[in-house]
Scaffold this active site. Structure first.
Site, mmCIF file in Angstrom:
data_model
loop_
_atom_site.group_PDB
_atom_site.id
_atom_site.type_symbol
_atom_site.label_atom_id
_atom_site.label_comp_id
_atom_site.label_asym_id
_atom_site.label_seq_id
_atom_site.Cartn_x
_atom_site.Cartn_y
_atom_site.Cartn_z
ATOM 1 N N ASN A 11 0.855 -1.193 0.000
ATOM 2 C CA ASN A 11 0.000 0.000 0.000
ATOM 3 C C ASN A 11 0.889 1.241 0.000
ATOM 4 O OD1 ASN A 11 -1.808 2.037 0.558
ATOM 5 N ND2 ASN A 11 -2.389 1.294 2.599
ATOM 6 N N LYS A 13 0.027 4.238 -0.214
ATOM 7 C CA LYS A 13 -0.667 5.370 0.433
ATOM 8 C C LYS A 13 -0.554 6.637 -0.432
ATOM 9 C CE LYS A 13 -0.078 3.062 4.800
ATOM 10 N NZ LYS A 13 0.035 3.141 6.247
ATOM 11 N N HIS A 96 -9.464 0.787 5.764
ATOM 12 C CA HIS A 96 -8.125 0.924 6.355
ATOM 13 C C HIS A 96 -8.218 1.851 7.563
ATOM 14 C CE1 HIS A 96 -3.967 2.236 6.834
ATOM 15 N NE2 HIS A 96 -3.635 1.129 6.222
ATOM 16 N N GLU A 98 -6.552 4.276 8.494
ATOM 17 C CA GLU A 98 -6.426 5.715 8.196
ATOM 18 C C GLU A 98 -7.739 6.265 7.648
ATOM 19 O OE1 GLU A 98 -2.866 5.232 5.875
ATOM 20 O OE2 GLU A 98 -1.810 4.722 7.726
ATOM 21 N N GLU A 168 -5.002 -5.538 11.169
ATOM 22 C CA GLU A 168 -3.983 -4.509 11.342
ATOM 23 C C GLU A 168 -4.238 -3.754 12.637
ATOM 24 O OE1 GLU A 168 -2.096 -3.163 7.467
ATOM 25 O OE2 GLU A 168 -3.962 -2.085 7.579
ATOM 26 N N GLY A 174 2.614 1.925 10.865
ATOM 27 C CA GLY A 174 3.542 3.040 10.648
ATOM 28 C C GLY A 174 4.304 3.468 11.889
ATOM 29 N N SER A 214 3.679 -2.333 10.494
ATOM 30 C CA SER A 214 5.137 -2.295 10.662
ATOM 31 C C SER A 214 5.829 -3.586 10.221
ATOM 32 C CB SER A 214 5.499 -1.940 12.115
ATOM 33 O OG SER A 214 5.054 -0.641 12.407
HETATM 34 P P1 PGA Z 1 2.949 0.040 7.742
HETATM 35 O O1 PGA Z 1 1.466 0.246 7.202
HETATM 36 O O2 PGA Z 1 3.484 -1.211 7.099
HETATM 37 O O3 PGA Z 1 3.676 1.282 7.321
HETATM 38 O O4 PGA Z 1 2.854 -0.091 9.223
HETATM 39 C C1 PGA Z 1 0.586 -0.835 7.096
HETATM 40 C C2 PGA Z 1 -0.705 -0.383 6.509
HETATM 41 O O5 PGA Z 1 -1.056 0.791 6.636
HETATM 42 O O6 PGA Z 1 -1.435 -1.185 5.904
#
Ligand code: PGA
Length: 265
Positions: A11, A13, A96, A98, A168, A174, A214
């Protein structure tokens, strides 16, 4: 695809220009071999989807949208519908964290998006996971079950085979603080339990479930070896060409190991 393949989704983003996205896809194409036991999915921004679709070898990479809108067309300024994405992407990331937390997407919208994806022959990747506060309050089970039940409320037991679930934990996205594998194993077991309750045991056994939060080349092998985990949803490390290709190699190794343990090769 079913559970016989590892599913690795990158992803990107809201990162990379169209040109940078295309360069990244180009570099990945050189580093990543198309393998029958790993499905690699790229989720660039909406802007870059079309050019990447024209550029990639579709046996090597599939594409995902990072979001979609649930109505097919109309006066919805700024939105992109599942019917517009139909034919361009094979997957769409839905709900997601976010989207849930920064853009206040609610359970109803997420449910409608899952349905819209299915209706338009796109596999929804439904993201579920608890926040740090919910975890501290011991509410992981409740929160994840609620997100699953609600997100899949209008889906039939035939359609649920098309859905991918991504667990997740919000606090792990992140942040560099990834979830212990034994906790991930427990939550994924619970997710399968809930899927079995909602759609029956066979659907639950067939469900493709990913871990995300992560993930890096250093921990990918451990997650891929965690019982119940069928793949990974990767953010930050997915636009680092070497890190992402290392994760894909780890998925291939893990798949080969499972096959040889089962005596299939
Ligand atoms: P990340 O993000 O690997 O940067 O922690 C995972 C995600 O947002 O799906």
């Amino acid at each position: 695809m079913g559970r016989d393949k590892k599913l690795i989704i990158g992803n990107w983003k809201m990162n990379l220009t169209i040109h940078e996205s295309s360069m990244l896809a180009h570099r990945l194409e050189k580093l990543v071999r198309a393998r029958h036991d790993v499905e690699v999915v790229l989720a660039p921004s909406f802007l870059a989807l079309q050019s990447i679709a024209l550029q990639i070898n579709h046996r090597q990479f599939k594409l995902a949208a990072q979001n979609l809108y649930w109505r097919d067309s109309g006066a919805y300024t700024g939105e992109v519908s599942a019917s517009q994405l139909h034919g361009l992407v094979q997957y769409a990331i839905i709900g997601h964290s976010e989207r849930r937390h920064i853009f206040s997407e609610n359970e109803k919208e997420i449910r409608l998006k899952v349905q819209a994806a299915i209706r338009n022959h796109i596999r929804p990747v439904l993201c579920v996971g608890e926040t740090a506060i919910e975890k501290a309050d011991g509410e992981t089970r409740e929160v994840v079950n609620e997100q699953l039940t609600s997100g899949l409320a209008n889906i039939t037991s035939e359609e649920v085979d098309r859905v991918v679930i991504a667990y997740e934990p919000v606090w792990a996205i992140g942040t560099g603080s990834f979830a212990p594998t034994k906790d991930v194993e427990a939550v994924i077991k619970m997710i399968r339990g809930q899927l079995s309750h909602l759609f029956g045991e066979e659907s639950s056994n067939r469900a493709v479930i990913l871990y995300g939060g992560s993930v890096s080349p250093e921990n990918a092998t451990d997650y891929l070896a965690t019982p119940g985990v069928d793949g990974l949803l990767i953010g930050g490390m997915s636009f680092n060409v070497h890190a992402f290709s290392d994760v894909i190699k780890a998925a291939h190794r893990s798949s080969s190991k499972e096959l040889s343990q089962r005596g299939d090769s």
